[in-house]
Design a protein around this motif. Sequence first.
Motif, PDB file in Angstrom:
ATOM      1  N   ASP A 175      -7.822   2.210  -9.609  1.00 37.97           N
ATOM      2  CA  ASP A 175      -8.248   2.773  -8.337  1.00 37.97           C
ATOM      3  C   ASP A 175      -7.022   2.878  -7.449  1.00 37.97           C
ATOM      4  O   ASP A 175      -5.901   2.721  -7.927  1.00 37.97           O
ATOM      5  CB  ASP A 175      -9.345   1.896  -7.695  1.00 37.97           C
ATOM      6  CG  ASP A 175      -8.918   0.440  -7.606  1.00 37.97           C
ATOM      7  OD1 ASP A 175      -9.714  -0.441  -7.942  1.00 37.97           O
ATOM      8  OD2 ASP A 175      -7.763   0.179  -7.195  1.00 37.97           O
ATOM      9  N   GLY A 176      -7.213   3.114  -6.177  1.00 36.75           N
ATOM     10  CA  GLY A 176      -6.071   3.343  -5.300  1.00 36.75           C
ATOM     11  C   GLY A 176      -5.294   2.106  -4.924  1.00 36.75           C
ATOM     12  O   GLY A 176      -4.251   2.214  -4.288  1.00 36.75           O
ATOM     13  N   SER A 177      -5.792   0.918  -5.312  1.00 35.84           N
ATOM     14  CA  SER A 177      -5.098  -0.272  -4.851  1.00 35.84           C
ATOM     15  C   SER A 177      -4.681  -1.221  -5.976  1.00 35.84           C
ATOM     16  O   SER A 177      -3.651  -1.857  -5.887  1.00 35.84           O
ATOM     17  CB  SER A 177      -5.952  -1.035  -3.833  1.00 35.84           C
ATOM     18  OG  SER A 177      -7.191  -1.385  -4.407  1.00 35.84           O
ATOM     19  N   SER A 206       0.784  -1.231   0.000  1.00 35.44           N
ATOM     20  CA  SER A 206       0.000   0.000   0.000  1.00 35.44           C
ATOM     21  C   SER A 206       0.820   1.288   0.000  1.00 35.44           C
ATOM     22  O   SER A 206       0.406   2.263  -0.591  1.00 35.44           O
ATOM     23  CB  SER A 206      -0.978   0.012   1.173  1.00 35.44           C
ATOM     24  OG  SER A 206      -0.255  -0.038   2.382  1.00 35.44           O
ATOM     25  N   ARG A 220      -3.868   1.809 -13.438  1.00 35.35           N
ATOM     26  CA  ARG A 220      -4.128   1.777 -12.005  1.00 35.35           C
ATOM     27  C   ARG A 220      -5.544   2.336 -11.840  1.00 35.35           C
ATOM     28  O   ARG A 220      -5.722   3.534 -11.656  1.00 35.35           O
ATOM     29  CB  ARG A 220      -3.111   2.631 -11.273  1.00 35.35           C
ATOM     30  CG  ARG A 220      -3.166   2.508  -9.768  1.00 35.35           C
ATOM     31  CD  ARG A 220      -1.797   2.686  -9.158  1.00 35.35           C
ATOM     32  NE  ARG A 220      -1.839   3.010  -7.743  1.00 35.35           N
ATOM     33  CZ  ARG A 220      -1.922   2.100  -6.777  1.00 35.35           C
ATOM     34  NH1 ARG A 220      -2.005   0.827  -7.077  1.00 35.35           N
ATOM     35  NH2 ARG A 220      -1.916   2.463  -5.512  1.00 35.35           N
ATOM     36  N   ASN A 251       1.159   7.483 -11.825  1.00 37.56           N
ATOM     37  CA  ASN A 251       0.077   7.280 -12.790  1.00 37.56           C
ATOM     38  C   ASN A 251       0.509   7.317 -14.246  1.00 37.56           C
ATOM     39  O   ASN A 251      -0.319   7.606 -15.130  1.00 37.56           O
ATOM     40  CB  ASN A 251      -1.054   8.295 -12.570  1.00 37.56           C
ATOM     41  CG  ASN A 251      -1.930   7.898 -11.403  1.00 37.56           C
ATOM     42  OD1 ASN A 251      -2.252   6.724 -11.225  1.00 37.56           O
ATOM     43  ND2 ASN A 251      -2.286   8.856 -10.579  1.00 37.56           N
TER      44      ASN A 251
END
Lengths: 116, 109
Positions: free
Chosen positions: A71-73, A27, A69, A52
Motif C-alpha cells: 500500500d502507500g505506506s 512518508s 510495497r 515499485n
Amino acid sequence: EPEVTQTPSHQVTQMGQEVILRCVPISNHLYFYWYRQILGQKVEFLVSFYNNEISEKSEIFDDQFSVERPDGSNFTLKIRSTKLEDSAMYFCASSEYLAGANNEQFFGPGTRLTVL
Amino acid sequence: AQRVTQPEKLLSVFKGAPVELKCNYSYSGSPELFWYVQYSRQRLQLLLRHISRESIKGFTADLNKGETSFHLKKPFAQEEDSAMYYCALSGRPGNQFYFGTGTSLTVIP
C-alpha cells in the motif's frame, strides 16, 4: 521528526516457516532498503526498492526473499522458508531522492529475527 | 570491489582525551562517505557525511582521497560518546550503503 518504524521488534520462528517483516518508511521518501546484521558481523545490504520495483539486490537476496510495497505506506520483507542462518537483526531504511542532494539513509530500529 | 575497513573493533579512551576512529575504503569512482552512530538500544543514526564538512557533537571527519581514508576525530572525548560507530560508503543517491564492521568506543570517566 519523522522516523522509520519497524514491526515486530522481535520475531521467533521455526525453521522452514515463512516470516514477514514490516516497515513504514518516512512518508516523502522514494527509496527503500533492507539490510541485515548477523550478530557480531557487519551490516549487510539485501535489497533496494524504487518506483515499485527492485533497483538493486545483493547475492544474499536469493529466491527465498521478496519485498513488496502493498500500500502507500508499508514496505515488507518476506522470507519464504527460514533457515537457521537467517537469524539476524533486519533493518529497514529509506531515503529521499533529489538530484544533486545528499544521500542520507534513515534507519528503523530493527527487527530481531530468531530462527529455531 | 567496494570495501570499508574499520581496523579497530574496540577502542577505549579516557574522558577528555582525543579520539580517532579509523576508516579506510576502496571504491572505483567518487563515493560518498558517512559516519553512522548507534547508541545503546537506539537505531543507527547519521553522525557525519563528508560532503557537508560539518562538525557534529565535536566530531569531524576529513576525506583523504590519496589515502582513501575517512577517519573520525574528536579532540576531547565525553562519556556520552560511548557508542558503536560505523563508517559507510555509497556510490550515488539510491545506491546501497557498504558498511564497515564498526568500532565500539568506550569513554572511561
